[in-house]
Write an enzyme that holds these catalytic residues in place. Structure first.
Site, PDB file in Angstrom:
ATOM      1  N   HIS A 206      -0.894  -7.794   3.252  1.00 26.65           N
ATOM      2  CA  HIS A 206      -0.106  -8.353   4.167  1.00 26.65           C
ATOM      3  C   HIS A 206      -0.287  -9.783   4.514  1.00 26.65           C
ATOM      4  O   HIS A 206      -1.704  -9.939   4.776  1.00 26.65           O
ATOM      5  CB  HIS A 206       0.181  -7.383   5.291  1.00 26.65           C
ATOM      6  CG  HIS A 206       0.444  -5.789   4.920  1.00 26.65           C
ATOM      7  ND1 HIS A 206       1.533  -5.601   3.914  1.00 26.65           N
ATOM      8  CD2 HIS A 206      -0.530  -4.955   5.034  1.00 26.65           C
ATOM      9  CE1 HIS A 206       1.383  -4.400   3.641  1.00 26.65           C
ATOM     10  NE2 HIS A 206       0.129  -3.641   4.387  1.00 26.65           N
TER      11      HIS A 206
ATOM     12  N   HIS B 155      -5.851  -3.381  -0.183  1.00 26.12           N
ATOM     13  CA  HIS B 155      -5.983  -1.947   0.226  1.00 26.12           C
ATOM     14  C   HIS B 155      -4.835  -1.077  -0.455  1.00 26.12           C
ATOM     15  O   HIS B 155      -4.073  -1.763  -1.023  1.00 26.12           O
ATOM     16  CB  HIS B 155      -5.791  -1.716   1.673  1.00 26.12           C
ATOM     17  CG  HIS B 155      -4.470  -2.148   2.195  1.00 26.12           C
ATOM     18  ND1 HIS B 155      -4.110  -3.476   2.700  1.00 26.12           N
ATOM     19  CD2 HIS B 155      -3.333  -1.196   2.568  1.00 26.12           C
ATOM     20  CE1 HIS B 155      -2.770  -3.183   3.127  1.00 26.12           C
ATOM     21  NE2 HIS B 155      -2.432  -2.219   2.952  1.00 26.12           N
TER      22      HIS B 155
ATOM     23  N   ARG C 219       2.122  -7.333  -3.622  1.00 22.52           N
ATOM     24  CA  ARG C 219       1.285  -6.474  -4.315  1.00 22.52           C
ATOM     25  C   ARG C 219       0.436  -6.944  -5.498  1.00 22.52           C
ATOM     26  O   ARG C 219       0.431  -8.065  -5.971  1.00 22.52           O
ATOM     27  CB  ARG C 219       2.336  -5.626  -5.134  1.00 22.52           C
ATOM     28  CG  ARG C 219       3.266  -4.715  -4.307  1.00 22.52           C
ATOM     29  CD  ARG C 219       4.331  -3.892  -5.033  1.00 22.52           C
ATOM     30  NE  ARG C 219       5.026  -3.256  -4.221  1.00 22.52           N
ATOM     31  CZ  ARG C 219       6.199  -3.621  -3.137  1.00 22.52           C
ATOM     32  NH1 ARG C 219       6.222  -4.912  -3.321  1.00 22.52           N
ATOM     33  NH2 ARG C 219       6.671  -2.906  -2.413  1.00 22.52           N
TER      34      ARG C 219
ATOM     35  N   GLU D 172      -1.641  -2.995  10.135  1.00 25.99           N
ATOM     36  CA  GLU D 172      -1.199  -1.639  10.252  1.00 25.99           C
ATOM     37  C   GLU D 172      -2.604  -0.735  10.566  1.00 25.99           C
ATOM     38  O   GLU D 172      -3.675  -1.236  10.438  1.00 25.99           O
ATOM     39  CB  GLU D 172      -0.789  -1.050   9.206  1.00 25.99           C
ATOM     40  CG  GLU D 172      -1.290  -1.402   7.802  1.00 25.99           C
ATOM     41  CD  GLU D 172      -0.476  -0.997   6.390  1.00 25.99           C
ATOM     42  OE1 GLU D 172       0.719  -1.472   6.548  1.00 25.99           O
ATOM     43  OE2 GLU D 172      -0.900  -0.378   5.649  1.00 25.99           O
TER      44      GLU D 172
END
Length: 385
Positions: A98, A255, A274, A133
């Site tokens: 991200h 991740h 991605r 997150e």
């Protein structure tokens, strides 16, 4: 305080049984990947204040300060700044990173300026926000997070005994740390796809044969045959969270979640770049601008305070904590300075006058006092103001 009706997202990687088991309902046979709690415009929770169910996003939009509090609106704007989820991985999710806030704003504005449709498959930035997150395990939870030290990654790849991996092994051993990781990830993602497919098949067969530290990677090829992300995944640390343990994922950290049931909370954004393990678009140049090429062990969060057990993170858009309520214990009165969502994951505790079963949740507007009582486990999602 509003009891929430929450949408379930049927992504293909979702478990068919984990969320139904938590909710105590029969599985449908279809994947149930995520249950969303919040006001995300894509799938908001719904509340009923006497005139039928309406989206929580509309309730907040009608009176932001009344629902979120003046301090939260001043700091984050007139929308709930986090999305709270139950996540049930039955198959690996894509390997991803991200962006930080500055990169998200820059990338979003650039794609808007160039007229890239917001729903285009090759679009990278859906909004101008970052997406830190936190995942907290409800069951044993397997994932990949952050880079291994290059020499450790070299040993792992060399141990497979696959000749076509030798150039990557040499790169990992011949360069400074950040350059080694950058060059190998670039080489893996830009390799000839037919040659890489053969390398992936050979590496997966060796991993399945060897087991041990290779076991987490052996099954990836069954889901993603020929995908270079299978090799990229071997550059990352394998993590197994025990129930109650959590992991924070900041900007630029590669991740992937592999298997398990957890509670996840994130800033309200859809920005994902991605790296592999996906049929979706992989923008290698943009990815290389976002990835942080620093090795390190993932920090596992294990709250130990009695009462409110807080999972500390360095950002303000969300704050996650847990209450493990013992039978006969004194009630807990929660702060009322910010909006909050309370989620039950075990027992039948009470939030005010409402009894919660596992998987049930409530929205508590700012300024309203919530009292937890009874026996069970409750996660509290709120913001830092």
């Amino acid at each position: 305080m509003d009891r929430l009706t929450n949408p379930i997202r049927p992504y293909a990687w979702g478990s068919t049984t984990a969320i139904p088991a938590l909710l105590g309902v029969e599985p449908t046979g279809e994947p149930q990947a995520e249950m969303w709690m919040g006001a995300h415009p894509g799938a908001p929770s719904r509340v009923d204040r006497g005139a039928g169910e309406v989206p929580l996003s509309e309730v907040i939009a009608a009176d932001p300060e009344g629902e979120l509090g003046a301090a939260a609106v001043a700091k984050f704007g007139p929308a709930l700044p986090f999305l709270f989820k139950i996540l049930a991985a039955g198959a690996p999710l894509s390997l991803q990173v991200h962006p930080d806030l500055a990169r998200a704003k820059e990338g979003f504005e650039d794609e808007e300026r160039r007229g890239v449709p917001i729903d285009a498959g090759h679009r990278n930035y859906k909004d101008p926000n970052h997406k830190p997150e936190l995942i907290c395990a409800l069951t044993h939870f397997d994932g990949l997070c952050g880079f291994r030290p290059p020499l450790e990654a070299a040993d792992l790849l060399e141990g497979l005994g696959v000749d076509s991996l030798k150039p990557y092994v040499d790169l990992l051993r011949a360069h400074p740390v950040d350059a080694a990781l950058r060059e190998v990830l670039t080489a893996v993602l830009t390799a000839d796809r037919a040659e890489m497919a053969r390398t992936v098949a050979d590496a997966a067969a060796a991993a399945e044969r060897l087991g041990g530290p290779y076991a987490p990677y052996a099954g990836l090829v069954h889901h993603f045959p020929g995908d270079p992300g299978v090799i990229a995944a071997m550059l990352l640390n394998h993590v197994r969270l025990q129930p109650g343990e959590a992991m924070f994922l900041g900007a630029g950290v590669p991740h992937a979640y592999l298997d398990g049931l957890g509670v996840e909370i994130m800033a309200n954004s859809d920005n994902v770049l991605r790296c592999g393990l996906t049929p979706k678009h992989v923008d290698v140049p943009e990815l290389l601008e976002v990835v942080v090429f620093e090795p390190g062990e993932p920090a596992i969060l294990r709250p130990e305070d009695e009462g409110e057990e807080v999972y500390e993170t360095p950002i303000d858009e969300f704050r996650l904590s847990r209450y493990v309520l013992a039978p006969g214990a004194a009630p807990h009165s929660l702060p009322d300075t910010a909006p909050q969502i309370l989620l039950c994951t075990a027992g039948r505790p009470r939030a005010g006058e409402l009894t919660l079963a596992p998987g049930e949740s409530v929205f508590v507007p700012a300024g309203e006092t919530a009292v937890l009582s009874g026996a069970g486990t409750v996660f509290r999602a709120t913001v830092v103001v």
